[in-house]
Design an enzyme around this catalytic site. Sequence first.
Site, PDB file in Angstrom:
ATOM      1  NE  ARG A 271       2.795   7.874   8.901  1.00  0.00           N
ATOM      2  CZ  ARG A 271       3.360   7.412   9.992  1.00  0.00           C
ATOM      3  NH1 ARG A 271       3.821   6.209  10.027  1.00  0.00           N
ATOM      4  NH2 ARG A 271       3.433   8.160  11.056  1.00  0.00           N
ATOM      5  CB  SER A 272      -1.724   2.579   3.239  1.00  0.00           C
ATOM      6  OG  SER A 272      -0.757   1.550   3.283  1.00  0.00           O
TER       7      SER A 272
ATOM      8  CG  ASP B  19       7.551  -2.685   8.418  1.00  0.00           C
ATOM      9  OD1 ASP B  19       7.658  -2.106   7.321  1.00  0.00           O
ATOM     10  OD2 ASP B  19       6.744  -2.334   9.295  1.00  0.00           O
TER      11      ASP B  19
ATOM     12  CB  SER C  39       3.662  -1.006   9.988  1.00  0.00           C
ATOM     13  OG  SER C  39       4.655  -0.831   9.000  1.00  0.00           O
TER      14      SER C  39
ATOM     15  CG  HIS D 127       7.462   1.569  12.775  1.00  0.00           C
ATOM     16  ND1 HIS D 127       7.669   0.224  12.669  1.00  0.00           N
ATOM     17  CD2 HIS D 127       6.612   1.909  11.776  1.00  0.00           C
ATOM     18  CE1 HIS D 127       6.979  -0.239  11.642  1.00  0.00           C
ATOM     19  NE2 HIS D 127       6.329   0.760  11.087  1.00  0.00           N
TER      20      HIS D 127
ATOM     21  CB  ALA E  44      13.741  -3.199  11.745  1.00  0.00           C
ATOM     22  CB  THR E  45      14.653  -3.775   5.896  1.00  0.00           C
ATOM     23  OG1 THR E  45      13.548  -2.928   5.619  1.00  0.00           O
ATOM     24  CG2 THR E  45      14.214  -5.234   5.884  1.00  0.00           C
TER      25      THR E  45
ATOM     26  N   GLY F 200       0.846  -1.192   0.000  1.00  0.00           N
ATOM     27  CA  GLY F 200       0.000   0.000   0.000  1.00  0.00           C
ATOM     28  C   GLY F 200       0.872   1.229   0.000  1.00  0.00           C
TER      29      GLY F 200
END
Length: 177
Positions: free
Chosen positions: A12-13, A84, A16, A50, A34-35, A9
């Site tokens: 901010r869709s 993510d 996560s 986050h 976490a990437t 998406g």
Amino acid sequence: MGRLTYLTGGVRSGKSRRAVELARRRGVRVLFIATCVPGDDEMRRRVAAHRSTRPAEWETVEEDRDVAGAIRAAAGRCDVAIVDCLTMFVSSRILAGEPDETIEGRVRDFVAAAAGPGPDVIVVSNEVGSGVVPASELGRRFRDLAGAANQIVAGAAGEATLMVSGYPVELKREVQP
């Protein structure tokens, strides 16, 4: 063998948040891969915000190079692994100077790791194909590689969901045995 779930998406869709909800339902032991390795104060604040949305007992690993290795190492340690996000992984590999073929190979290796023995894997990725054509060569390369990576992962996933304004739109759901 775990199952692969793909969430995509816009920024901010709700991708996560949805990944966290799915992981909470699927298992007690969760690994968050976490990437994004933050390089400045503003990004460190984003990462901290986050992280605050996840349960404290979840393990977090920062890995921007070998996501497949992180998934393989998680076998037996967790029920679910959240990656993510795929687009940050692609971005970090471009900025590290890797050729397109190497990056796509890393994505295919990630898919193979997710299909192997181990945890369910939920991967979050930004849908970058709905925007304008980037003005720079680097921007176009990123868009093209991110789009290819998204197609590779979505094609291998048993479930694929597009998040729009916080709501899931199912793209694909294969029946689990």
